[in-house]
Design a protein around this motif. Structure first.
Motif, short mmCIF file in Angstrom:
data_model
loop_
_atom_site.label_atom_id
_atom_site.label_comp_id
_atom_site.label_asym_id
_atom_site.label_seq_id
_atom_site.Cartn_x
_atom_site.Cartn_y
_atom_site.Cartn_z
N ASP A 1 -15.56 19.27 7.98
CA ASP A 1 -14.86 19.57 6.74
C ASP A 1 -14.65 21.06 6.54
N LEU A 2 -15.45 21.89 7.18
CA LEU A 2 -15.35 23.34 7.03
C LEU A 2 -14.72 23.99 8.25
N GLY B 1 -23.78 26.41 6.76
CA GLY B 1 -22.59 26.63 5.96
C GLY B 1 -21.95 27.99 6.13
N GLN C 1 -17.17 31.79 -0.49
CA GLN C 1 -17.37 30.82 0.59
C GLN C 1 -16.02 30.32 1.12
N VAL C 2 -15.10 30.01 0.21
CA VAL C 2 -13.77 29.55 0.63
C VAL C 2 -13.02 30.65 1.37
N LEU D 1 -13.93 31.05 4.96
CA LEU D 1 -13.40 30.01 5.85
C LEU D 1 -11.90 30.16 6.06
N ALA E 1 -8.37 23.72 -1.22
CA ALA E 1 -9.53 24.12 -0.42
C ALA E 1 -10.79 24.24 -1.27
N GLN F 1 -12.10 20.85 -1.82
CA GLN F 1 -12.59 20.27 -0.57
C GLN F 1 -13.97 20.82 -0.22
N ILE F 2 -14.15 22.12 -0.38
CA ILE F 2 -15.39 22.76 0.05
C ILE F 2 -16.51 22.55 -0.96
N ALA G 1 -18.66 19.67 0.07
CA ALA G 1 -18.54 19.33 1.49
C ALA G 1 -19.70 19.95 2.26
N GLY H 1 -21.83 22.93 0.25
CA GLY H 1 -21.12 22.43 -0.91
C GLY H 1 -22.00 21.58 -1.80
#
Length: 472
Positions: free
Chosen positions: A52-53, A105, A239-240, A243, A254, A257-258, A261, A265
């Motif tokens: 997912d990441l 992560g 964090q987003v 990525l 995003a 999603q994160i 996840a 997450g």
């Protein structure tokens, strides 16, 4: 100090116990020259990664080619990502940019290049995928020529902390530090209320002090909740961004999603949920912070709050995972009880004694008992901190030399130096200041060294935040 020194020696005595996420190999490899464009790109890592990441971009002669699907190689091979490519790719030079995250992560990035000298026919491109999945990774590379001389392998081109990564910047460190301060304030206020004050107020003595202290503890807990809530959005943002560091814009989807996840997450969501629950308890404890149901709700939220940094930090990627998670959980609780308790002693306990009618500079009969009660809690917390800190150091470092040969290790040494100062001041307060209070119970004897001790404790939290936002 001897105990602290022992915590530094344990990693060297027990050997390596950590494995860091990095790209181990790829198909195609960096510098490969292929007879035809591949129908997929495979990336094999040293640890399991989070699908997912993960993101893969392929830049070719005609621009960026859309990756048609990103998946694991197999149900039991979460260390290998497979990106399916279009079948109508032209010949030319290609560049692959990848982003993924290991169990902790933290985002890692890398890139490599390959060249296709011919075009791939439609019939050839539709080879059965089942046969490809059953083949070892190395067998897929057999059609490619040897890498050109001087070409870098995946480990050379992959960067675990690329330049300009926002997740390693001041913003991410500041957000993480504010998150830790919120935890310290909440755990400190609860531990002071349930572990320190009952020892002082046993027998019904100084009830006014108890009421005044509870009101101030309620305020500290409220500030802690505010810090937790304010730090949540920027933590998710950085964090987003880490990525999507290779892209100019980040889609709004995003963030959804994160959030939730993978371990990071889930840890972020748990921290936000605990902050809301503790905030509800703060509201229920109004108007003077004395209502027991409100404090019970706060305690329930605080019980799960230390799991948030466990899931969103390095501990979740260490092996054995259970030992790493338990050690990190206890470490967070002990740090919050000690540093947070010291914060509450200075800004809740001592002011409550002054407000009881005893002027500054005169004798304060309840002061020795208050300091002795806190000292007993602090000593137990320090013992747990040293024990769990030793375990964490052993699990995070592969060799003793990494303490001075890696940026992460050098930052850890700086943190340990600050912690040594905190321990030294704590020992001074316990060994010299506390006995002096029995003869002359004046808060002035304690305030200066305790304030410096608290300042060093907060500095240790800054260094901890810096360490946590960086990959190992």
């Amino acid at each position: 100090m001897r105990i602290l020194g022992l915590s530094l020696l344990i990693p060297g005595l027990l050997g390596a116990a950590a494995l860091h996420t990095a790209l181990e190999s790829s198909a195609p490899s960096d510098g490969d020259s292929l007879e035809a464009p591949p129908t997929e790109v495979r990336l094999e890592y040293t640890t399991d990664v989070q699908l997912d990441l993960s993101r893969v971009r392929v830049l070719g002669p005609a621009g960026e080619w859309a990756v048609e699907g990103l998946r694991y190689l197999a149900e039991d091979r979460h260390d290998v990502l497979v990106a399916s490519l279009p079948v109508d790719q032209p010949s030319g030079a290609y560049r692959v940019l990848w982003t993924t995250a290991g169990p902790d992560g933290h985002a890692i990035h890398g890139e490599f290049e390959y060249e296709a000298t011919g075009s791939l026919g439609i019939q050839e491109a539709q080879a059965p995928q089942d046969s490809l999945e059953s083949e070892p990774l190395d067998s897929v590379e057999s059609e490619a020529e040897a890498p050109t001389q001087g070409a870098q392998g995946p480990e050379d081109t992959a960067s675990s902390l690329p330049a300009g990564d926002p997740n390693a910047g001041r913003g991410a460190t500041g957000a993480r530090w504010l998150f830790y301060m919120g935890i310290v304030a909440v755990l400190g206020s609860l531990s002071f209320r349930y572990l320190v004050l009952p020892q002082v107020l046993r027998g019904g003595e100084l009830p006014e002090v108890g009421r005044g202290a509870n009101h101030r503890l309620w305020r500290i807990a409220g500030l802690g909740v505010l810090a937790l809530l304010v730090s949540a959005p920027p933590r998710l943002f950085y964090q987003v961004r880490s990525l999507y560091a290779s892209e100019d814009e980040v889609p709004l989807s995003a963030f959804f999603q994160i959030a939730g996840a993978g371990p990071w997450g889930k840890g972020w969501l748990l921290g936000a949920a605990c902050a809301l629950l503790i905030g509800m308890g703060v509201l229920l404890a109004r108007p003077r912070g004395e209502r027991a149901p409100g404090w019970a709700v706060m305690a329930l939220g605080a019980l799960f709050l230390p799991l948030s940094p466990v899931l969103s930090g390095h501990a979740w990627s260490r092996s054995p995972q259970v030992l790493a998670a338990v050690a990190d959980f206890v470490h967070v609780v002990a740090a919050g009880t000690w540093v947070g308790g010291l914060l509450c002693l200075l800004f809740a306990g001592l002011p409550a004694l002054r407000a009881h009618g005893v002027k500054e500079g005169s004798g304060q009969p309840g002061l020795p008992g208050l300091v002795s009660a806190f000292s007993r809690v602090a000593i137990a917390s320090v013992a747990l901190l040293v024990l769990t800190g030793s375990v964490n150091t052993w699990l995070h470092l592969e060799s003793f030399s990494q303490l001075w040969t890696t940026p992460w290790g050098r930052a850890l040494i700086a943190k340990l130096a600050v912690v040594a100062g905190v321990l030294g001041l704590g020992f001074y307060n316990w060994r010299f200041v506390r006995p002096a209070l029995d003869e002359t119970p004046r808060a002035g004897l304690l305030k200066a060294p305790a304030t410096v001790e608290l300042g060093l404790g907060i500095a240790a939290l800054v260094l901890t935040a810096f360490l946590v936002v960086r990959p190992l």
